[in-house]
Design a protein around this motif. Sequence first.
Motif, PDB file in Angstrom:
ATOM      1  N   ALA A   1      43.191  91.420  54.629  1.00 49.78           N
ATOM      2  CA  ALA A   1      43.838  90.315  54.376  1.00 49.78           C
ATOM      3  C   ALA A   1      44.618  89.942  55.332  1.00 49.78           C
ATOM      4  O   ALA A   1      45.015  88.748  55.684  1.00 49.78           O
ATOM      5  N   ARG A  56      36.901  87.606  60.798  1.00 53.63           N
ATOM      6  CA  ARG A  56      36.213  86.771  59.769  1.00 53.63           C
ATOM      7  C   ARG A  56      37.319  86.366  58.557  1.00 53.63           C
ATOM      8  O   ARG A  56      37.108  85.435  57.732  1.00 53.63           O
ATOM      9  N   ALA A  57      38.253  87.067  58.585  1.00 52.26           N
ATOM     10  CA  ALA A  57      38.854  87.214  57.400  1.00 52.26           C
ATOM     11  C   ALA A  57      40.266  86.391  57.860  1.00 52.26           C
ATOM     12  O   ALA A  57      40.581  85.613  56.773  1.00 52.26           O
ATOM     13  N   GLY A  93      44.241  89.785  58.739  1.00 54.57           N
ATOM     14  CA  GLY A  93      43.774  88.124  58.885  1.00 54.57           C
ATOM     15  C   GLY A  93      44.447  86.823  58.576  1.00 54.57           C
ATOM     16  O   GLY A  93      44.718  86.252  59.024  1.00 54.57           O
ATOM     17  N   ARG A  94      45.788  87.757  57.512  1.00 55.64           N
ATOM     18  CA  ARG A  94      46.846  86.633  57.890  1.00 55.64           C
ATOM     19  C   ARG A  94      48.068  86.163  59.413  1.00 55.64           C
ATOM     20  O   ARG A  94      48.348  85.748  59.645  1.00 55.64           O
ATOM     21  N   LEU A 101      39.728  83.766  59.281  1.00 55.40           N
ATOM     22  CA  LEU A 101      38.861  82.303  58.647  1.00 55.40           C
ATOM     23  C   LEU A 101      39.522  81.890  57.428  1.00 55.40           C
ATOM     24  O   LEU A 101      39.697  79.949  57.700  1.00 55.40           O
ATOM     25  N   GLU A 102      39.725  82.867  56.546  1.00 52.02           N
ATOM     26  CA  GLU A 102      40.289  82.123  55.425  1.00 52.02           C
ATOM     27  C   GLU A 102      41.438  81.624  55.500  1.00 52.02           C
ATOM     28  O   GLU A 102      42.034  79.933  54.715  1.00 52.02           O
ATOM     29  N   PHE A 103      42.726  82.534  55.811  1.00 48.87           N
ATOM     30  CA  PHE A 103      44.033  81.808  56.610  1.00 48.87           C
ATOM     31  C   PHE A 103      43.997  80.035  57.936  1.00 48.87           C
ATOM     32  O   PHE A 103      44.906  79.217  58.018  1.00 48.87           O
ATOM     33  N   THR A 152      34.957  91.652  61.758  1.00 50.58           N
ATOM     34  CA  THR A 152      35.373  90.997  59.860  1.00 50.58           C
ATOM     35  C   THR A 152      36.860  90.999  60.205  1.00 50.58           C
ATOM     36  O   THR A 152      37.304  90.078  59.432  1.00 50.58           O
ATOM     37  N   GLY A 196      41.416  77.761  58.159  1.00 52.56           N
ATOM     38  CA  GLY A 196      40.913  76.875  57.990  1.00 52.56           C
ATOM     39  C   GLY A 196      38.652  76.616  57.877  1.00 52.56           C
ATOM     40  O   GLY A 196      38.166  77.264  58.670  1.00 52.56           O
ATOM     41  N   ASP A 197      38.498  75.135  57.453  1.00 47.85           N
ATOM     42  CA  ASP A 197      37.463  75.175  57.257  1.00 47.85           C
ATOM     43  C   ASP A 197      36.839  74.530  59.474  1.00 47.85           C
ATOM     44  O   ASP A 197      35.334  74.653  58.971  1.00 47.85           O
TER      45      ASP A 197
END
Length: 98
Positions: free
Chosen positions: A84, A21-22, A87-88, A24-26, A18, A28-29
């Motif tokens: 978050a 996956r968090a 993830g960052r 990934l938001e920072f 998890t 990119g796709d």
Amino acid sequence: MARSFFEQPREQPHTPYTVARAALEFLGDQWTALPGPWGTTGHLRSPDRIPFTVGVCEAGRLYLRNDSAGDSTHLPYDSSADLAGIGRAIAEAIGGLY
């Protein structure tokens, strides 16, 4: 091994997957995340197919490893920290391991 009710392991709110996956938001796709065996690790893959592993070391600290180069770093977070924010931090740490 726990010998009494009070020695039971505590529930961890975030698994390494998890957390990956968090990130990934920072990142990119173009990046992908996959779970590791038994949920003990999370795996990130860059657009140019470089693999990274997110896991927890024996001391209970979160680590990030560039599986291609073998370099790794520990992050000062545990599983109860803000998802978050973790993830960052992973996204920022990848720049140093790339």
